[in-house]
Design a protein around this motif. Structure first.
Motif, PDB file in Angstrom:
ATOM      1  N   GLY A  53     -46.215  37.741 119.574  1.00 49.38           N
ATOM      2  CA  GLY A  53     -47.399  38.391 120.096  1.00 49.38           C
ATOM      3  C   GLY A  53     -48.594  37.344 119.983  1.00 49.38           C
ATOM      4  N   GLY A  54     -48.154  36.091 119.661  1.00 50.14           N
ATOM      5  CA  GLY A  54     -49.458  35.121 119.935  1.00 50.14           C
ATOM      6  C   GLY A  54     -49.621  34.403 120.982  1.00 50.14           C
ATOM      7  N   SER A  55     -48.929  34.758 122.341  1.00 49.30           N
ATOM      8  CA  SER A  55     -49.072  34.442 123.387  1.00 49.30           C
ATOM      9  C   SER A  55     -50.350  34.620 123.999  1.00 49.30           C
ATOM     10  CB  SER A  55     -48.078  34.708 124.281  1.00 49.30           C
ATOM     11  OG  SER A  55     -47.922  36.383 124.477  1.00 49.30           O
ATOM     12  N   SER A  56     -51.191  33.789 124.532  1.00 43.38           N
ATOM     13  CA  SER A  56     -52.591  34.343 125.018  1.00 43.38           C
ATOM     14  C   SER A  56     -52.647  34.375 126.593  1.00 43.38           C
ATOM     15  CB  SER A  56     -53.403  33.249 124.644  1.00 43.38           C
ATOM     16  OG  SER A  56     -53.144  31.944 124.981  1.00 43.38           O
ATOM     17  N   GLN A  68     -46.289  35.075 130.865  1.00 42.67           N
ATOM     18  CA  GLN A  68     -47.299  34.976 129.496  1.00 42.67           C
ATOM     19  C   GLN A  68     -47.161  33.709 128.938  1.00 42.67           C
ATOM     20  OE1 GLN A  68     -48.825  37.408 128.252  1.00 42.67           O
ATOM     21  NE2 GLN A  68     -48.209  39.009 129.520  1.00 42.67           N
ATOM     22  N   SER A 126     -52.429  34.719 115.392  1.00 40.39           N
ATOM     23  CA  SER A 126     -53.305  33.737 116.432  1.00 40.39           C
ATOM     24  C   SER A 126     -54.542  34.699 117.257  1.00 40.39           C
ATOM     25  CB  SER A 126     -52.226  33.317 117.363  1.00 40.39           C
ATOM     26  OG  SER A 126     -51.546  32.470 116.911  1.00 40.39           O
ATOM     27  N   ASP A 127     -54.086  36.032 117.125  1.00 36.83           N
ATOM     28  CA  ASP A 127     -54.883  36.864 117.887  1.00 36.83           C
ATOM     29  C   ASP A 127     -56.146  37.262 117.050  1.00 36.83           C
ATOM     30  OD1 ASP A 127     -53.482  38.179 115.881  1.00 36.83           O
ATOM     31  OD2 ASP A 127     -52.967  40.052 117.343  1.00 36.83           O
ATOM     32  N   ARG A 128     -56.122  36.935 115.392  1.00 42.70           N
ATOM     33  CA  ARG A 128     -57.297  37.239 114.562  1.00 42.70           C
ATOM     34  C   ARG A 128     -57.731  36.007 114.034  1.00 42.70           C
ATOM     35  NH1 ARG A 128     -54.463  41.763 110.996  1.00 42.70           N
ATOM     36  NH2 ARG A 128     -54.057  43.514 112.860  1.00 42.70           N
ATOM     37  N   THR A 130     -60.202  33.537 115.283  1.00 45.28           N
ATOM     38  CA  THR A 130     -61.342  33.569 115.311  1.00 45.28           C
ATOM     39  C   THR A 130     -62.339  34.230 114.312  1.00 45.28           C
ATOM     40  OG1 THR A 130     -61.458  33.049 117.822  1.00 45.28           O
ATOM     41  CG2 THR A 130     -63.564  33.655 117.099  1.00 45.28           C
ATOM     42  N   GLU A 215     -47.065  32.759 116.996  1.00 42.61           N
ATOM     43  CA  GLU A 215     -47.450  33.996 116.345  1.00 42.61           C
ATOM     44  C   GLU A 215     -48.501  33.642 115.285  1.00 42.61           C
ATOM     45  OE1 GLU A 215     -46.168  37.766 114.178  1.00 42.61           O
ATOM     46  OE2 GLU A 215     -44.517  36.447 114.831  1.00 42.61           O
ATOM     47  N   SER A 217     -51.260  30.874 113.763  1.00 40.01           N
ATOM     48  CA  SER A 217     -51.669  29.442 113.611  1.00 40.01           C
ATOM     49  C   SER A 217     -51.706  28.900 112.266  1.00 40.01           C
ATOM     50  CB  SER A 217     -53.214  29.747 114.222  1.00 40.01           C
ATOM     51  OG  SER A 217     -53.115  30.431 115.558  1.00 40.01           O
TER      52      SER A 217
END
Length: 309
Positions: A53-56, A68, A126-128, A130, A215, A217
């Motif tokens: 799920g860490g793909s951006s 992706q 990775s999606d959290r 920031t 997924e 960082s």
């Protein structure tokens, strides 16, 4: 009259024949490629749909295929806090609340000569990332932040393709093994299957590791006591003089410490050397006296004369 009717019939027949020919030509031009006009090309499956799920984001490749992007993010953060160890505890709770974890934690307790500090290796979704960094920076004064990203989409696709091909090969070998009746064929198939299965397991391990890096960082968090952060380069003569004097004092202090450590050993060594020297000297004197007291040792005494002779 008959001629007029015949000519008219011939003309009507020619017109009908030409209309049919044009209709057939139009139909063949529309369907010559084997497909109907206006039908969209089929869209292939989404690449990387099974990735972490860490793909951006995603890029659109030729033919409408959505790729992706796989991105590995690493970085470091340095903070100054009044209580670094307490700040480390709070940082751990923040990361765990975001679904991450702490892979490594090193703490330095306060001493007479050193202030407390802590270093944590954080794995953050990775999606959290920031949002998590924003909360971590509130734990103290930010000294330095460094974040870097590496696109590993091509590597992930290559691993996926190799895993799929090897899995197909393994399935075929398993099917052949089930049908094999000759012992030699069975041994050959088992050997090939063992090699391909080992390679497949290795590729899957690499893919799992890469997915984990995408997924989560990896962030290294350093927390030091307030006022311990390294000072900048002196900007004038007096600043340079003060920095030089501080360096000289630190150097002399280090020399004094070294002397204090070496002095007891030097004194002990001197005592041992004196004892050995005294023993050797005493032994030499004893040998000399023994040699002089033995008869015929070669020593002669000069004759004594009295007055009148």
């Amino acid at each position: 009259m008959r001629r007029i009717v015949a000519v008219t019939g011939v003309l009507l027949g020619a017109l009908l024949l030409s209309g049919c020919t044009m209709s057939d030509s139009g139909s063949s031009s529309d369907g010559g490629s084997g497909g109907s006009v206006g039908m969209p090309a089929p869209v292939g499956p989404e690449i990387g749909g099974d990735s972490a799920g860490g793909s951006s984001g995603g890029d659109t490749a030729g033919g409408g295929t959505v790729v992706q992007r796989q991105v590995v993010t690493t970085g470091s953060v340095s903070l100054s806090a009044d209580a670094p160890l307490d700040a480390a505890d709070k940082a751990t709770k923040i990361v765990e609340a975001k679904g991450g974890r702490v892979d490594d934690r090193v703490e330095q307790a306060p001493t007479d000569t050193q202030k407390p500090s802590a270093r944590l290796t954080l794995r953050i979704p990775s999606d959290r990332l920031t949002a998590t960094l924003a909360e971590l920076e509130k734990l103290g004064e930010t000294n330095q932040v460094s974040i870097s990203s590496s696109d590993v989409t091509t590597k992930a696709q290559d691993l996926d393709a190799r895993v799929k091909a090897l899995q197909t090969s393994v399935d075929r070998l398993l099917s052949l093994m089930a049908k094999a009746t000759d012992t030699t064929d069975l041994i050959t198939i088992e050997s090939a299957l063992s090699e391909r299965q080992a390679e497949l397991d290795s590729l899957r391990a690499q893919r799992d590791y890469l997915s984990g890096q995408v997924e989560l960082s990896t962030i290294t968090l350093d927390i030091v006591a307030t006022g311990v952060a390294p000072a900048g380069t002196p900007g004038d003569f007096w600043g340079g003089l003060a920095a030089g004097w501080a360096a000289l004092v630190a150097f002399l202090g280090g020399i004094v410490v070294v002397i204090g450590v070496v002095l007891p050993w030097a004194a002990l060594t001197a005592v041992v050397v004196l004892i050995v020297w005294w023993i050797v000297r005493a032994a030499k004197r004893r040998r000399t006296r023994n040699a002089q007291s033995e008869p015929g040792s070669g020593t002669t005494t000069s004759p004594q004369y009295t007055e009148g002779h």
